[in-house]
Design a protein around this motif. Structure first.
Motif, PDB file in Angstrom:
ATOM      1  N   LEU A 195       0.828  -1.194   0.000  1.00  0.00           N
ATOM      2  CA  LEU A 195       0.000   0.000   0.000  1.00  0.00           C
ATOM      3  C   LEU A 195       0.876   1.264   0.000  1.00  0.00           C
ATOM      4  O   LEU A 195       0.605   2.218  -0.742  1.00  0.00           O
ATOM      5  N   ILE A 196       1.932   1.224   0.812  1.00  0.00           N
ATOM      6  CA  ILE A 196       2.827   2.387   0.878  1.00  0.00           C
ATOM      7  C   ILE A 196       3.530   2.598  -0.455  1.00  0.00           C
ATOM      8  O   ILE A 196       3.656   3.736  -0.936  1.00  0.00           O
ATOM      9  N   SER A 197       3.977   1.491  -1.077  1.00  0.00           N
ATOM     10  CA  SER A 197       4.684   1.613  -2.360  1.00  0.00           C
ATOM     11  C   SER A 197       3.758   2.156  -3.447  1.00  0.00           C
ATOM     12  O   SER A 197       4.183   2.978  -4.274  1.00  0.00           O
ATOM     13  N   ARG A 198       2.496   1.711  -3.459  1.00  0.00           N
ATOM     14  CA  ARG A 198       1.540   2.214  -4.456  1.00  0.00           C
ATOM     15  C   ARG A 198       1.265   3.704  -4.238  1.00  0.00           C
ATOM     16  O   ARG A 198       1.190   4.485  -5.200  1.00  0.00           O
ATOM     17  N   ALA A 199       1.120   4.111  -2.966  1.00  0.00           N
ATOM     18  CA  ALA A 199       0.867   5.519  -2.657  1.00  0.00           C
ATOM     19  C   ALA A 199       2.066   6.380  -3.062  1.00  0.00           C
ATOM     20  O   ALA A 199       1.910   7.465  -3.641  1.00  0.00           O
ATOM     21  N   ALA A 215       4.279   5.671  -5.370  1.00  0.00           N
ATOM     22  CA  ALA A 215       4.341   5.704  -6.827  1.00  0.00           C
ATOM     23  C   ALA A 215       3.339   6.703  -7.405  1.00  0.00           C
ATOM     24  O   ALA A 215       3.649   7.439  -8.341  1.00  0.00           O
ATOM     25  N   ALA A 216       2.118   6.732  -6.844  1.00  0.00           N
ATOM     26  CA  ALA A 216       1.098   7.671  -7.320  1.00  0.00           C
ATOM     27  C   ALA A 216       1.550   9.116  -7.130  1.00  0.00           C
ATOM     28  O   ALA A 216       1.378   9.966  -8.013  1.00  0.00           O
ATOM     29  N   ILE A 217       2.141   9.397  -5.979  1.00  0.00           N
ATOM     30  CA  ILE A 217       2.626  10.758  -5.699  1.00  0.00           C
ATOM     31  C   ILE A 217       3.768  11.110  -6.647  1.00  0.00           C
ATOM     32  O   ILE A 217       3.833  12.219  -7.194  1.00  0.00           O
ATOM     33  N   LEU A 218       4.678  10.164  -6.843  1.00  0.00           N
ATOM     34  CA  LEU A 218       5.820  10.414  -7.715  1.00  0.00           C
ATOM     35  C   LEU A 218       5.374  10.649  -9.156  1.00  0.00           C
ATOM     36  O   LEU A 218       5.875  11.572  -9.822  1.00  0.00           O
TER      37      LEU A 218
END
Length: 298
Positions: A1-5, A7-10
């Motif tokens: 979940l943290i990695s997806r969040a 990635a979305a921000i990046l």
């Protein structure tokens, strides 16, 4: 979940998208016919994903389900790199869908590249499946080895299926893709049930392998839009991979593999042999393939 969040921000930082609410009937009419067919594939995929827990878990028990999940996961490794190229064909194909000569060239180079990287990995997995299982995963997974063979062979079909699926999506054939995926789901559910009843645990792998043959349908439909010769762009790589796999297996008979380091050495031997065959007989094709692929992605 943290990695997806993260990635979305990046992605938003690298490619900002105005945040807001906008609704257009014109755009909806334009994209809805493709969009709902495309997302219906996700639903079909979810239904198809229930084959293992429902049929294997229900008919054979949770232990058999564990063997299936293990074999499917390990057997998927040979197609991992090739699938990346296949997924890229959707946006690239959409961009050049009206330039059929360019699209044909992109698909042909993708076929050659996928064949070049996936076939040798399939061959190495088949040649080293037993020592890999006993040494890395231990003997408790021995019962899943026949399934590992089947899922590894299936990877050789699925990597092309991903390519053809995304090529068809790229030219707007979401309805065709939906119908083919639905057919594949029906085949897998029906054949898997019949084959599990007949062959037990091995039947699940056979059912999965049979259902993957729908890639021939994908190819036949794609050839109506773009003239393709699958064997011309994949048969040499397949032959070199099979030859390398056979010699790797013979190598393990002469020099028994008894450690993880020896597995790596045996795999390196097979891949080195495969690479040598490619350089001797396909050098110009390799240079052309990478040059064209780099130009396409740039």
């Amino acid at each position: 979940l943290i990695s997806r969040a993260f990635a979305a921000i990046l992605f938003f930082i690298l490619r900002p998208w105005p945040i807001g609410i906008r609704f257009s009937i014109t755009d909806l009419k334009k994209y809805l016919p493709f969009g709902w067919q495309y997302h219906l594939n996700t639903v079909i995929g979810t239904i198809n994903g229930g084959v293992a827990p429902v049929l294997v878990g229900g008919l054979l028990g949770v232990t058999a389900l564990g063997f299936v999940n293990w074999a499917a996961g390990v057997g998927a490794f040979p197609r991992s790199l090739g699938e990346i190229v296949g997924w890229m064909l959707f946006p690239i194909g959409a961009r050049v869908q009206h330039k059929r000569i360019v699209l044909k060239k992109i698909i042909e180079r993708s076929l050659e590249f996928i064949s070049m990287v996936s076939f040798p990995l399939v061959a190495m997995m088949l040649a080293l499946a037993k020592p890999l299982t006993y040494i890395v995963f231990t003997g408790k997974w021995e019962q899943g080895i026949p399934l590992l063979y089947l899922f590894t062979i299936q990877s050789g079909f699925l990597v092309f299926s991903v390519l053809f699926t995304n090529a068809l999506l790229g030219i707007g054939e979401a309805r065709i893709v939906r119908n083919i995926n639905l057919l594949g789901a029906i085949l897998q559910w029906s054949f898997t049930y019949i084959l599990i009843k007949a062959f037990g645990l091995l039947g699940y792998g056979l059912g999965a392998l049979v259902s993957s043959f729908v890639f021939f349908i994908q190819l036949s439909i794609l050839k109506k839009h773009v003239s393709l010769a699958l064997t011309h762009h994949s048969l040499p790589q397949l032959l070199y991979a099979l030859l390398s796999g056979v010699f790797t297996y013979i190598y393990t008979l002469i020099f028994p593999v008894q450690s993880a380091a020896q597995i790596i050495i045996a795999a390196f031997f097979g891949l080195f042999l495969y690479g040598a065959l490619l350089l001797v007989f396909q050098r110009m094709a390799i240079v052309r393939n990478f040059t064209d692929l780099r130009k396409t992605l740039s």
